[in-house]
Design a protein around this motif. Structure first.
Motif, PDB file in Angstrom:
ATOM      1  N   GLU A   1       0.851  -1.193   0.000  1.00 62.01           N
ATOM      2  CA  GLU A   1       0.000   0.000   0.000  1.00 62.01           C
ATOM      3  C   GLU A   1       0.884   1.240   0.000  1.00 62.01           C
ATOM      4  OE1 GLU A   1      -3.173   2.213   2.958  1.00 62.01           O
ATOM      5  OE2 GLU A   1      -3.170   0.009   2.912  1.00 62.01           O
ATOM      6  N   SER A   2       0.559   2.205  -0.883  1.00 61.08           N
ATOM      7  CA  SER A   2       1.386   3.409  -0.974  1.00 61.08           C
ATOM      8  C   SER A   2       0.575   4.691  -0.856  1.00 61.08           C
ATOM      9  CB  SER A   2       2.166   3.415  -2.305  1.00 61.08           C
ATOM     10  OG  SER A   2       1.274   3.361  -3.408  1.00 61.08           O
ATOM     11  N   GLY A   3      -0.687   4.590  -0.446  1.00 64.83           N
ATOM     12  CA  GLY A   3      -1.469   5.797  -0.226  1.00 64.83           C
ATOM     13  C   GLY A   3      -2.955   5.519  -0.216  1.00 64.83           C
ATOM     14  N   ARG A   4      -3.720   6.472   0.328  1.00 69.06           N
ATOM     15  CA  ARG A   4      -5.179   6.420   0.326  1.00 69.06           C
ATOM     16  C   ARG A   4      -5.714   7.813   0.032  1.00 69.06           C
ATOM     17  NH1 ARG A   4      -7.883   1.948   4.179  1.00 69.06           N
ATOM     18  NH2 ARG A   4      -6.212   0.370   4.087  1.00 69.06           N
ATOM     19  N   GLN A   5      -6.815   7.837  -0.692  1.00 69.61           N
ATOM     20  CA  GLN A   5      -7.473   9.105  -0.989  1.00 69.61           C
ATOM     21  C   GLN A   5      -8.924   8.816  -1.334  1.00 69.61           C
ATOM     22  OE1 GLN A   5      -5.463  12.467  -3.182  1.00 69.61           O
ATOM     23  NE2 GLN A   5      -6.961  11.928  -4.750  1.00 69.61           N
ATOM     24  N   GLY A   6      -9.838   9.445  -0.608  1.00 76.84           N
ATOM     25  CA  GLY A   6     -11.250   9.199  -0.855  1.00 76.84           C
ATOM     26  C   GLY A   6     -11.599   7.739  -0.639  1.00 76.84           C
ATOM     27  N   ASP A   7     -12.264   7.140  -1.608  1.00 76.77           N
ATOM     28  CA  ASP A   7     -12.653   5.734  -1.528  1.00 76.77           C
ATOM     29  C   ASP A   7     -11.612   4.805  -2.135  1.00 76.77           C
ATOM     30  OD1 ASP A   7     -15.103   6.285  -0.310  1.00 76.77           O
ATOM     31  OD2 ASP A   7     -16.104   6.612  -2.231  1.00 76.77           O
ATOM     32  N   SER A   8     -10.426   5.319  -2.419  1.00 75.37           N
ATOM     33  CA  SER A   8      -9.404   4.541  -3.123  1.00 75.37           C
ATOM     34  C   SER A   8      -8.211   4.212  -2.242  1.00 75.37           C
ATOM     35  CB  SER A   8      -8.904   5.299  -4.364  1.00 75.37           C
ATOM     36  OG  SER A   8      -9.934   5.481  -5.312  1.00 75.37           O
ATOM     37  N   VAL A   9      -7.655   3.022  -2.464  1.00 70.37           N
ATOM     38  CA  VAL A   9      -6.377   2.614  -1.895  1.00 70.37           C
ATOM     39  C   VAL A   9      -5.424   2.380  -3.066  1.00 70.37           C
ATOM     40  CG1 VAL A   9      -5.156   0.938  -0.475  1.00 70.37           C
ATOM     41  CG2 VAL A   9      -7.529   1.512   0.049  1.00 70.37           C
ATOM     42  N   TYR A  10      -4.180   2.850  -2.935  1.00 68.14           N
ATOM     43  CA  TYR A  10      -3.210   2.773  -4.022  1.00 68.14           C
ATOM     44  C   TYR A  10      -2.141   1.736  -3.671  1.00 68.14           C
ATOM     45  CZ  TYR A  10      -5.559   7.041  -5.433  1.00 68.14           C
ATOM     46  OH  TYR A  10      -6.521   7.942  -5.797  1.00 68.14           O
TER      47      TYR A  10
ATOM     48  N   GLY B   1     -13.261  13.262 -31.229  1.00 64.72           N
ATOM     49  CA  GLY B   1     -14.534  13.498 -30.569  1.00 64.72           C
ATOM     50  C   GLY B   1     -14.758  12.639 -29.342  1.00 64.72           C
ATOM     51  N   LEU B   2     -13.729  11.902 -28.894  1.00 66.35           N
ATOM     52  CA  LEU B   2     -13.867  10.994 -27.754  1.00 66.35           C
ATOM     53  C   LEU B   2     -13.276  11.553 -26.460  1.00 66.35           C
ATOM     54  CD1 LEU B   2     -13.071   7.602 -29.558  1.00 66.35           C
ATOM     55  CD2 LEU B   2     -15.299   8.408 -28.742  1.00 66.35           C
ATOM     56  N   GLY B   3     -12.792  12.775 -26.513  1.00 63.89           N
ATOM     57  CA  GLY B   3     -12.185  13.370 -25.334  1.00 63.89           C
ATOM     58  C   GLY B   3     -13.195  13.682 -24.240  1.00 63.89           C
ATOM     59  N   LEU B   4     -12.771  13.556 -22.991  1.00 65.29           N
ATOM     60  CA  LEU B   4     -13.594  13.878 -21.836  1.00 65.29           C
ATOM     61  C   LEU B   4     -13.091  15.115 -21.105  1.00 65.29           C
ATOM     62  CD1 LEU B   4     -14.125  10.295 -20.333  1.00 65.29           C
ATOM     63  CD2 LEU B   4     -15.797  11.663 -21.595  1.00 65.29           C
ATOM     64  N   GLY B   5     -11.813  15.438 -21.269  1.00 69.09           N
ATOM     65  CA  GLY B   5     -11.251  16.613 -20.618  1.00 69.09           C
ATOM     66  C   GLY B   5     -10.188  16.272 -19.598  1.00 69.09           C
ATOM     67  N   TRP B   6      -9.637  17.316 -18.990  1.00 67.77           N
ATOM     68  CA  TRP B   6      -8.539  17.161 -18.048  1.00 67.77           C
ATOM     69  C   TRP B   6      -9.048  16.764 -16.667  1.00 67.77           C
ATOM     70  CZ3 TRP B   6      -3.568  17.003 -19.428  1.00 67.77           C
ATOM     71  CH2 TRP B   6      -3.235  17.511 -20.681  1.00 67.77           C
ATOM     72  N   HIS B   7      -8.277  15.892 -16.031  1.00 72.77           N
ATOM     73  CA  HIS B   7      -8.598  15.407 -14.687  1.00 72.77           C
ATOM     74  C   HIS B   7      -7.399  15.709 -13.802  1.00 72.77           C
ATOM     75  CE1 HIS B   7     -10.202  12.753 -11.555  1.00 72.77           C
ATOM     76  NE2 HIS B   7      -8.998  12.223 -11.459  1.00 72.77           N
ATOM     77  N   GLU B   8      -7.642  16.416 -12.680  1.00 72.11           N
ATOM     78  CA  GLU B   8      -6.549  16.801 -11.788  1.00 72.11           C
ATOM     79  C   GLU B   8      -6.856  16.375 -10.360  1.00 72.11           C
ATOM     80  OE1 GLU B   8      -4.800  20.637 -12.289  1.00 72.11           O
ATOM     81  OE2 GLU B   8      -5.763  20.940 -14.250  1.00 72.11           O
ATOM     82  N   GLY B   9      -5.840  16.420  -9.519  1.00 69.78           N
ATOM     83  CA  GLY B   9      -6.005  16.115  -8.108  1.00 69.78           C
ATOM     84  C   GLY B   9      -5.852  14.653  -7.757  1.00 69.78           C
ATOM     85  N   GLU B  10      -5.435  13.822  -8.716  1.00 70.81           N
ATOM     86  CA  GLU B  10      -5.249  12.404  -8.426  1.00 70.81           C
ATOM     87  C   GLU B  10      -3.933  12.194  -7.686  1.00 70.81           C
ATOM     88  OE1 GLU B  10      -6.672   9.325  -7.689  1.00 70.81           O
ATOM     89  OE2 GLU B  10      -7.764   9.856  -9.505  1.00 70.81           O
ATOM     90  N   LEU B  11      -3.916  11.221  -6.807  1.00 71.45           N
ATOM     91  CA  LEU B  11      -2.707  10.923  -6.051  1.00 71.45           C
ATOM     92  C   LEU B  11      -1.613  10.403  -6.984  1.00 71.45           C
ATOM     93  CD1 LEU B  11      -1.678  10.644  -3.025  1.00 71.45           C
ATOM     94  CD2 LEU B  11      -2.226   8.211  -3.268  1.00 71.45           C
ATOM     95  N   GLY B  12      -0.398  10.923  -6.831  1.00 68.68           N
ATOM     96  CA  GLY B  12       0.755  10.313  -7.477  1.00 68.68           C
ATOM     97  C   GLY B  12       1.107  10.773  -8.870  1.00 68.68           C
ATOM     98  N   HIS B  13       0.253  11.565  -9.519  1.00 66.77           N
ATOM     99  CA  HIS B  13       0.639  12.078 -10.841  1.00 66.77           C
ATOM    100  C   HIS B  13      -0.070  13.391 -11.122  1.00 66.77           C
ATOM    101  CE1 HIS B  13      -3.107  11.040 -13.039  1.00 66.77           C
ATOM    102  NE2 HIS B  13      -3.108   9.921 -12.348  1.00 66.77           N
ATOM    103  N   GLY B  14       0.439  14.093 -12.123  1.00 63.29           N
ATOM    104  CA  GLY B  14      -0.096  15.401 -12.471  1.00 63.29           C
ATOM    105  C   GLY B  14      -1.344  15.322 -13.321  1.00 63.29           C
ATOM    106  N   PRO B  15      -1.670  16.419 -14.002  1.00 59.01           N
ATOM    107  CA  PRO B  15      -2.886  16.471 -14.813  1.00 59.01           C
ATOM    108  C   PRO B  15      -2.910  15.356 -15.860  1.00 59.01           C
ATOM    109  CG  PRO B  15      -1.928  18.660 -14.584  1.00 59.01           C
ATOM    110  CD  PRO B  15      -0.925  17.698 -14.037  1.00 59.01           C
ATOM    111  N   ALA B  16      -4.074  14.738 -15.993  1.00 64.95           N
ATOM    112  CA  ALA B  16      -4.258  13.655 -16.961  1.00 64.95           C
ATOM    113  C   ALA B  16      -5.428  14.002 -17.873  1.00 64.95           C
ATOM    114  CB  ALA B  16      -4.510  12.329 -16.252  1.00 64.95           C
TER     115      ALA B  16
END
Length: 337
Positions: free
Chosen positions: A37-46, A92-107
């Motif tokens: 285990e290397s981290g927890r955030q919200g309902d997720s364990v990493y 046309g399949l893009g959903l947009g940028w996702h930020e704030g995830e543990l362990g990496h930058g903007p995706a």
């Protein structure tokens, strides 16, 4: 002149798996698979395998059902990320940028043609082992855990797809993946594809979804160093009461030595020495397997069991797991063997 190859994707980064049994799934991956285990955030364990260089390769997220939350690839550079985002947006399949995830930058997140959620990122957190997990050799990410199966690294994943060809063409054109092997039925329909962004023979695969339901997931695979370790893993799974689906044995496609089990949340998990086979040729000619060839079974003659083409996550409506799915007749899907 042939188009210059697109080399903007560096490798498979991580997967998010949804689980209706978060504590049981966590204990499976930590105690039996030997992950850390290397981290927890919200309902997720990493979680991480001992030689993953990034902070984690698996995100376990509590959910009402099982399934793939998302798959993630790392780009080779910030510029490569922007190029791939531009190409994805054009589809046309893009959903947009996702930020704030543990362990990496903007995706940047997007759908594939089958509806699976995928993301691509560049900025990442390299794993820094705490003192208790620091290895003796500085070129190793973490001390060998000596716990359970001791999986070394994330190797690949497999999704189910209603239209395999549409997904292959999308990943080739928008992200630059190369096709190494495929299954083509007598009708001309593509029933399986294995794609790579590296010198590994494949980073992921898509195979035909037998029920016509989009967005389902087949399995996640972690690598071990040898066939002997996979044989030992079978004994460890047995003692831990983990249901073994099939194997140990050797696939004909890609020659992967495999063992498949079901974790408590319902996902199929594979341990394999898949990364042992490399594709070094820059002009590799994809291997095409016919329907008749696949009906012969695996490399040494083992017949593919029905659940391998029926069970996926999330479960089918009204079904709860592989014991339900095995009742389905999939003998006419062209790849059952």
């Amino acid at each position: 002149m042939d188009q210059e190859p697109i080399l903007d994707v560096a490798h498979l980064g991580h997967l998010e798996l949804l689980t209706p049994k978060p504590e049981e799934s966590l204990r499976f991956f930590v105690d039996v698979m030997g992950m850390t285990e290397s981290g927890r955030q919200g309902d997720s364990v990493y979680l991480r395998a001992w030689d993953d260089y990034e902070r984690y390769s698996l995100q376990l997220t509590a959910s009402t059902t099982s399934g793939l939350g998302h798959a993630a690839f790392r780009a080779r550079s910030p510029q490569a990320l922007q190029r791939r985002v531009k190409a994805i947006e054009a589809t046309g399949l893009g959903l947009g940028w996702h930020e704030g995830e543990l362990g990496h930058g903007p995706a940047y997140r997007f759908h594939d043609p089958d509806g699976h959620v995928v993301e691509i990122y560049y900025e990442t957190e390299w794993y820094q082992a705490p003192e208790a997990l620091r290895p003796s050799l500085k070129n190793q990410a973490q001390r060998f855990p000596a716990r359970g199966i001791n999986v070394r690294r994330l190797d690949h994943f497999n999704c189910l797809a209603v239209d395999v060809k549409a997904n292959r063409e999308f990943f080739e054109s928008a992200l630059g993946f190369r096709l190494t092997e495929q299954i083509v039925l007598d009708s001309g329909e593509e029933a399986g594809m294995w794609l790579t962004a590296t010198n590994k023979s494949y980073d992921f695969a898509y195979t035909k979804e037998a029920h016509g339901i989009k967005g389902r997931f087949h399995h996640i695979t972690y690598a071990l160093d040898s066939r002997e370790e996979i044989l030992r893993a079978a004994d460890i799974f047995l003692e831990a009461g983990i249901p073994i689906e099939t194997g140990p044995h050797k696939h004909a496609v890609q020659q992967t030595f495999f063992l498949y089990v079901f974790e408590p949340g319902g996902h199929r998990v594979e341990v394999a020495n898949a990364g042992a086979r490399l594709v070094l040729a820059p002009d590799w000619k994809p291997i095409r397997w016919t329907e008749e060839e696949r009906k012969k079974g695996q490399a040494w003659g083992l017949k593919t069991i029905p659940t391998f083409h029926s069970h996926g996550t999330p479960p089918l409506p009204g079904h709860h797991g592989p014991d339900d799915d095995v009742q389905l007749d999939l003998s006419t899907n062209g790849i059952a063997s």
